[in-house]
Design a protein around this motif. Structure first.
Motif, PDB file in Angstrom:
ATOM      1  N   GLN A 138      -3.220 -57.662  14.791  1.00  0.00           N
ATOM      2  CA  GLN A 138      -3.453 -57.077  16.117  1.00  0.00           C
ATOM      3  C   GLN A 138      -2.688 -57.844  17.185  1.00  0.00           C
ATOM      4  O   GLN A 138      -2.100 -57.239  18.090  1.00  0.00           O
ATOM      5  N   PHE A 139      -2.706 -59.164  17.112  1.00  0.00           N
ATOM      6  CA  PHE A 139      -1.990 -59.997  18.083  1.00  0.00           C
ATOM      7  C   PHE A 139      -0.511 -59.617  18.121  1.00  0.00           C
ATOM      8  O   PHE A 139       0.076 -59.427  19.194  1.00  0.00           O
ATOM      9  N   LEU A 140       0.104 -59.513  16.947  1.00  0.00           N
ATOM     10  CA  LEU A 140       1.520 -59.155  16.883  1.00  0.00           C
ATOM     11  C   LEU A 140       1.741 -57.682  17.225  1.00  0.00           C
ATOM     12  O   LEU A 140       2.719 -57.326  17.875  1.00  0.00           O
ATOM     13  N   GLY A 141       0.819 -56.830  16.791  1.00  0.00           N
ATOM     14  CA  GLY A 141       0.958 -55.389  16.985  1.00  0.00           C
ATOM     15  C   GLY A 141       0.928 -54.964  18.440  1.00  0.00           C
ATOM     16  O   GLY A 141       1.740 -54.126  18.856  1.00  0.00           O
ATOM     17  N   ASN A 179       9.216 -59.594  14.414  1.00  0.00           N
ATOM     18  CA  ASN A 179      10.306 -60.124  15.223  1.00  0.00           C
ATOM     19  C   ASN A 179      10.073 -59.773  16.679  1.00  0.00           C
ATOM     20  O   ASN A 179       9.380 -58.818  17.006  1.00  0.00           O
ATOM     21  N   ASN A 180      10.607 -60.601  17.536  1.00  0.00           N
ATOM     22  CA  ASN A 180      10.556 -60.373  18.978  1.00  0.00           C
ATOM     23  C   ASN A 180      11.910 -59.780  19.362  1.00  0.00           C
ATOM     24  O   ASN A 180      12.924 -60.472  19.319  1.00  0.00           O
ATOM     25  N   PRO A 181      11.947 -58.489  19.725  1.00  0.00           N
ATOM     26  CA  PRO A 181      13.240 -57.850  19.996  1.00  0.00           C
ATOM     27  C   PRO A 181      14.005 -58.465  21.159  1.00  0.00           C
ATOM     28  O   PRO A 181      15.213 -58.294  21.251  1.00  0.00           O
ATOM     29  N   LYS A 182      13.333 -59.231  22.008  1.00  0.00           N
ATOM     30  CA  LYS A 182      14.035 -59.904  23.101  1.00  0.00           C
ATOM     31  C   LYS A 182      14.777 -61.149  22.623  1.00  0.00           C
ATOM     32  O   LYS A 182      15.668 -61.638  23.296  1.00  0.00           O
ATOM     33  N   LEU A 202       4.996 -56.674  15.246  1.00  0.00           N
ATOM     34  CA  LEU A 202       4.670 -56.547  13.820  1.00  0.00           C
ATOM     35  C   LEU A 202       5.547 -55.490  13.161  1.00  0.00           C
ATOM     36  O   LEU A 202       5.636 -54.357  13.624  1.00  0.00           O
ATOM     37  N   LYS A 203       6.203 -55.880  12.078  1.00  0.00           N
ATOM     38  CA  LYS A 203       7.084 -54.974  11.342  1.00  0.00           C
ATOM     39  C   LYS A 203       6.524 -54.590   9.986  1.00  0.00           C
ATOM     40  O   LYS A 203       6.737 -53.481   9.526  1.00  0.00           O
ATOM     41  N   ASP A 204       5.811 -55.513   9.332  1.00  0.00           N
ATOM     42  CA  ASP A 204       5.315 -55.231   7.985  1.00  0.00           C
ATOM     43  C   ASP A 204       4.228 -56.226   7.611  1.00  0.00           C
ATOM     44  O   ASP A 204       4.242 -57.365   8.087  1.00  0.00           O
ATOM     45  N   ARG A 231      13.511 -61.268  10.424  1.00  0.00           N
ATOM     46  CA  ARG A 231      12.070 -61.273  10.209  1.00  0.00           C
ATOM     47  C   ARG A 231      11.543 -62.691  10.233  1.00  0.00           C
ATOM     48  O   ARG A 231      11.975 -63.548   9.469  1.00  0.00           O
ATOM     49  N   LYS A 232      10.631 -62.951  11.140  1.00  0.00           N
ATOM     50  CA  LYS A 232       9.863 -64.184  11.174  1.00  0.00           C
ATOM     51  C   LYS A 232       8.588 -63.891  10.382  1.00  0.00           C
ATOM     52  O   LYS A 232       8.237 -62.726  10.173  1.00  0.00           O
TER      53      LYS A 232
END
Length: 84
Positions: free
Chosen positions: A61-64, A36-39, A69-71, A46-47
């Motif tokens: 890595q891109f999301l992290g 998810n994007n916290p903004k 990245l959450k899970d 969760r997307k």
């Protein structure tokens, strides 16, 4: 399983089995990357992106690096928290 996966196809249906979300990849998905994007999203939202074995690391890595990245869960084990 009724999940809207970004970039890949959804649950098995007329389009076939779920595919990887990596650009140009048509391989079968085996991983779900929950993010998810916290903004933009509430903390519990969760997307999802799907990943094949070859793209799991690069998509993670891109999301992290963005803190999104959450899970990472095997597709076979994924349960949509919004459908519970």
């Amino acid at each position: 399983m009724s999940i809207d996966f970004f970039g890949g196809t959804g649950a098995d249906g007329p389009a076939g089995p779920p595919t990887c979300s990596a650009k140009g990849c048509r391989s079968a998905a085996v991983w779900v990357l929950a993010w998810n994007n916290p903004k933009l999203h509430t903390p519990e939202r969760r997307k999802t992106w799907l990943a094949c074995a070859d793209h799991r690391e690069s998509l993670s890595q891109f999301l992290g690096v963005r803190g999104f990245l959450k899970d990472v869960v095997a597709l076979a084990d994924w349960t949509d928290p919004e459908s519970s």
